[in-house]
Design a protein around this motif. Structure first.
Motif, mmCIF file in Angstrom:
data_model
loop_
_atom_site.group_PDB
_atom_site.id
_atom_site.type_symbol
_atom_site.label_atom_id
_atom_site.label_comp_id
_atom_site.label_asym_id
_atom_site.label_seq_id
_atom_site.Cartn_x
_atom_site.Cartn_y
_atom_site.Cartn_z
ATOM 1 N N GLU A 194 1.899 2.172 -10.439
ATOM 2 C CA GLU A 194 2.016 1.852 -9.013
ATOM 3 C C GLU A 194 3.432 2.056 -8.490
ATOM 4 N N TRP A 195 4.422 2.033 -9.401
ATOM 5 C CA TRP A 195 5.795 2.250 -8.950
ATOM 6 C C TRP A 195 6.034 3.730 -8.703
ATOM 7 N N SER A 196 6.771 4.027 -7.653
ATOM 8 C CA SER A 196 7.285 5.367 -7.421
ATOM 9 C C SER A 196 8.653 5.219 -6.778
ATOM 10 N N TYR A 197 9.442 6.272 -6.847
ATOM 11 C CA TYR A 197 10.785 6.241 -6.271
ATOM 12 C C TYR A 197 10.728 5.914 -4.781
ATOM 13 N N LEU A 198 9.770 6.516 -4.066
ATOM 14 C CA LEU A 198 9.658 6.279 -2.634
ATOM 15 C C LEU A 198 9.215 4.858 -2.341
ATOM 16 N N ARG A 199 8.166 4.391 -3.014
ATOM 17 C CA ARG A 199 7.660 3.038 -2.738
ATOM 18 C C ARG A 199 8.703 1.979 -3.070
ATOM 19 N N GLY A 200 9.445 2.197 -4.156
ATOM 20 C CA GLY A 200 10.503 1.257 -4.487
ATOM 21 C C GLY A 200 11.603 1.248 -3.442
ATOM 22 N N GLY A 201 11.979 2.448 -2.967
ATOM 23 C CA GLY A 201 13.032 2.528 -1.962
ATOM 24 C C GLY A 201 12.652 1.900 -0.641
ATOM 25 N N LEU A 202 11.365 1.944 -0.303
ATOM 26 C CA LEU A 202 10.912 1.397 0.976
ATOM 27 C C LEU A 202 10.869 -0.125 0.981
ATOM 28 N N THR A 203 11.074 -0.756 -0.165
ATOM 29 C CA THR A 203 11.140 -2.215 -0.175
ATOM 30 C C THR A 203 12.581 -2.706 -0.029
ATOM 31 N N THR A 204 13.538 -1.786 0.102
ATOM 32 C CA THR A 204 14.900 -2.198 0.411
ATOM 33 C C THR A 204 15.010 -2.474 1.906
ATOM 34 N N LEU A 205 16.095 -3.118 2.300
ATOM 35 C CA LEU A 205 16.234 -3.601 3.672
ATOM 36 C C LEU A 205 17.552 -3.155 4.286
ATOM 37 N N ASP A 206 17.504 -2.738 5.535
ATOM 38 C CA ASP A 206 18.725 -2.546 6.316
ATOM 39 C C ASP A 206 19.174 -3.910 6.846
ATOM 40 N N ARG A 207 20.472 -4.074 6.950
ATOM 41 C CA ARG A 207 21.043 -5.313 7.496
ATOM 42 C C ARG A 207 22.122 -4.971 8.516
ATOM 43 N N ASP A 208 22.213 -5.793 9.539
ATOM 44 C CA ASP A 208 23.238 -5.629 10.567
ATOM 45 C C ASP A 208 24.342 -6.640 10.318
ATOM 46 N N TYR A 209 25.594 -6.154 10.202
ATOM 47 C CA TYR A 209 26.738 -7.021 9.917
ATOM 48 C C TYR A 209 27.701 -7.122 11.092
ATOM 49 N N GLY A 210 27.241 -6.754 12.279
ATOM 50 C CA GLY A 210 28.095 -6.886 13.453
ATOM 51 C C GLY A 210 29.349 -6.043 13.348
ATOM 52 N N TRP A 211 30.509 -6.645 13.600
ATOM 53 C CA TRP A 211 31.775 -5.914 13.535
ATOM 54 C C TRP A 211 32.071 -5.396 12.131
ATOM 55 N N ILE A 212 31.472 -5.998 11.131
ATOM 56 C CA ILE A 212 31.770 -5.605 9.744
ATOM 57 C C ILE A 212 31.118 -4.269 9.402
ATOM 58 N N ASN A 213 30.149 -3.810 10.188
ATOM 59 C CA ASN A 213 29.466 -2.547 9.868
ATOM 60 C C ASN A 213 30.455 -1.420 9.621
ATOM 61 N N ASN A 214 31.400 -1.246 10.530
ATOM 62 C CA ASN A 214 32.366 -0.166 10.396
ATOM 63 C C ASN A 214 33.395 -0.445 9.312
ATOM 64 N N SER A 253 0.837 -1.202 0.000
ATOM 65 C CA SER A 253 0.000 0.000 0.000
ATOM 66 C C SER A 253 0.871 1.251 0.000
ATOM 67 N N PRO A 254 0.399 2.357 -0.599
ATOM 68 C CA PRO A 254 1.182 3.596 -0.608
ATOM 69 C C PRO A 254 1.442 4.088 0.799
ATOM 70 N N PRO A 255 2.647 4.575 1.084
ATOM 71 C CA PRO A 255 2.963 5.047 2.438
ATOM 72 C C PRO A 255 2.243 6.353 2.749
ATOM 73 N N PRO A 256 1.983 6.633 4.023
ATOM 74 C CA PRO A 256 1.274 7.857 4.423
ATOM 75 C C PRO A 256 2.211 9.049 4.608
ATOM 76 N N PHE A 257 3.373 9.047 3.991
ATOM 77 C CA PHE A 257 4.308 10.154 4.076
ATOM 78 C C PHE A 257 4.983 10.313 2.720
ATOM 79 N N ARG A 258 5.639 11.442 2.516
ATOM 80 C CA ARG A 258 6.285 11.730 1.258
ATOM 81 C C ARG A 258 7.801 11.710 1.402
ATOM 82 N N LEU A 259 8.480 11.636 0.263
ATOM 83 C CA LEU A 259 9.936 11.681 0.275
ATOM 84 C C LEU A 259 10.423 12.987 0.883
ATOM 85 N N ALA A 260 9.700 14.089 0.613
ATOM 86 C CA ALA A 260 10.089 15.393 1.154
ATOM 87 C C ALA A 260 10.014 15.417 2.673
#
Length: 483
Positions: free
Chosen positions: A341-361, A95-102
């Motif tokens: 249905e595609w938009s820059y914001l909706r596409g970006g929100l389907t990406t994922l953050d990942r935690d790599y432990g010590w490798i983050n830095n 579903s479309p998010p309730p906020f904008r990229l701005a």
């Protein structure tokens, strides 16, 4: 532990603010406790509200993992599950998010956009010194106990060099185009990546992330293309460890269903004005390949394999693992889009953050991927702060919080502390659109499980539908059985 960190660091949810609905009678509003608001835009934009219930739109087709329906047909397959996707509270990830990229942009402090070339070059010097130091130590010790440790460490450092070159490609390394180009060519050519060829295709990926046909990296195969693959190609694409060795093949021939090469200036990846850039990168890549060939005669092919060849393979595995899991492998099905249905914001929100432990830095916080996808101009050393502020405009201002954060910085728990801040702060504003990464131990071995599961389940998407989800081929070896 996480709750204690949050309490001590002073992170609190945003106060609830109830705004007048933009459309529709107020009688249809849910209980106020179910209302979620975006960050208010300081320049005067309206609030947007999301009730957690689906808005009807009978003109959009949705391809779910098990069946295809119109979005407006809100048939429940289970408690809170729509069309085969969703969760127990009824959230629809498509579903479309309730906020904008701005709104997100306005919450990021201005200094997070500032590019410091001296600081960026400092990271380059640090990584290059480590690379040569590791090689010198491995040669000096020359022990089969040391070599495997060297391969893992050096392959990770090659990946770190790639991430810095990646910053050059985005222009987040510095505001000087020539400096970005020179440093990017040196870093990427040293690990056999054609800088401009990759930079241009990666730009295409960012401009079309989440789009079934137009995305460039690890985009889903349509059912027609998937079923047209020969058995060998299908097995190699979805059977470990072969997907972790895909990057050099992708550089030469791209993904199934697409043609062109990152080395060929006449490829349809590029426009005529980019031809000289691509030729320059291909020449630099060729020069590096020639240098490696010469070194094989000087030190012998086995020694070159140990010093460079195996670490290069580890680097390729890192690249494929990270880039794939930033767009796949979540426990819940994530949408891909077509058409309007595609938009820059909706596409970006389907990406994922990942935690790599010590490798983050070590690999420059590339795991902070959602905010990077939305705003790739932000330097990597501002990403964590930008995430924290963009999803919850909260600052650690009092002395007690600063002292506690300083304690975290002096401890190896820095990564856990910072990541806890950013993910907990995200929940009040982005809600379910931000997927909190699973916490990693010092080394992110847990991500291998996410990769294997995704390879077993995420095979293709429907040929039709504007909001589609990965489906599983039950005939593919190792895939779950169809119900």
């Amino acid at each position: 532990m996480a709750g204690w960190v949050l309490s001590e660091c002073g992170v609190r949810p945003l106060p609830r603010i109830y705004a007048r609905p933009r459309t529709g009678p107020t009688a249809l509003l849910p209980n106020p406790s179910q209302i979620r608001l975006s960050q208010p835009n300081p320049v005067g934009s309206s609030f947007f509200i999301s009730t957690g219930y689906r808005e009807r739109n009978r003109g959009i087709k949705v391809s779910a993992p098990l069946k295809v329906q119109f979005v407006g047909e809100e048939e429940r397959d289970g408690e809170g599950v729509f069309n085969g996707v969703g969760n127990e509270d009824g959230f629809d990830p498509g579903s479309p998010p309730p906020f904008r990229l701005a709104d997100v942009r306005a919450a990021i402090p201005k200094h997070c956009w500032v590019k410091d070339p001296w600081r960026s070059m400092g990271y380059v010097v640090r990584d290059v010194v480590v690379v040569f130091g590791l090689a010198a130590a491995a040669v000096a010790l020359n022990s089969w106990v040391v070599w495997p440790l060297y391969w893992a460490a050096q392959g990770t450092m090659f990946w770190a060099l790639f991430v810095l070159g990646h910053d050059c490609g985005h222009g987040s390394f510095s505001s000087n185009h020539k400096l970005n180009s020179v440093v990017g060519h040196i870093l990427h050519s040293s690990i056999l990546v054609p800088y401009h060829g990759w930079r241009i295709s990666h730009r295409t990926h960012h401009q079309n992330h989440g789009h079934v046909e137009n995305d460039e990296s690890w985009h889903p195969l349509s059912e027609k293309i998937y079923k047209g693959l020969d058995n060998v190609t299908r097995m190699l694409r979805f059977t470990m460890p072969f997907p972790l060795l895909a990057y050099p093949i992708y550089l030469w021939g791209r993904s199934p269903g697409k043609t062109g090469s990152h080395y060929n200036p006449n490829s349809d990846l590029f426009v005529p004005s980019e031809k000289k850039d691509v030729i320059t990168s291909t020449v630099c890549w060729t020069a590096m390949a020639a240098l490696l060939l010469g070194l094989s005669f000087v030190m012998g092919p086995v020694q070159l394999l140990k010093l460079y060849g195996i670490p290069y393979s580890i680097f390729v595995m890192w690249l494929d693992l990270v880039t794939y899991l930033h767009h796949h492998g979540h426990e819940d099905k994530l949408p891909w889009y077509r058409g309007e249905e595609w938009s820059y914001l909706r596409g970006g929100l389907t990406t994922l953050d990942r935690d790599y432990g010590w490798i983050n830095n070590i690999h420059h916080d590339i795991g902070t991927h959602v905010i990077h996808h939305l705003f790739p101009q932000i330097p990597h050393y501002h990403l964590v702060e930008a995430v924290s502020n963009s999803i919850h405009n909260s600052h650690l201002t009092n002395d007690r919080n600063k002292r506690f954060l300083s304690f975290c910085l002096d401890d190896l728990l820095i990564f856990l502390c910072i990541l806890t801040l950013q993910t907990e702060a995200a929940k009040p504003v982005l809600g379910k659109y931000y997927r909190e990464p699973k916490r990693s131990w010092p080394l992110p071995f847990h991500l291998l499980g996410s990769l294997i599961r995704s390879m077993k389940e995420d095979h293709y998407v429907s040929d039709t539908g504007d909001v589609v989800y990965y489906q599983t081929d039950p005939k593919l070896n190792g895939s779950p059985k169809a119900d």
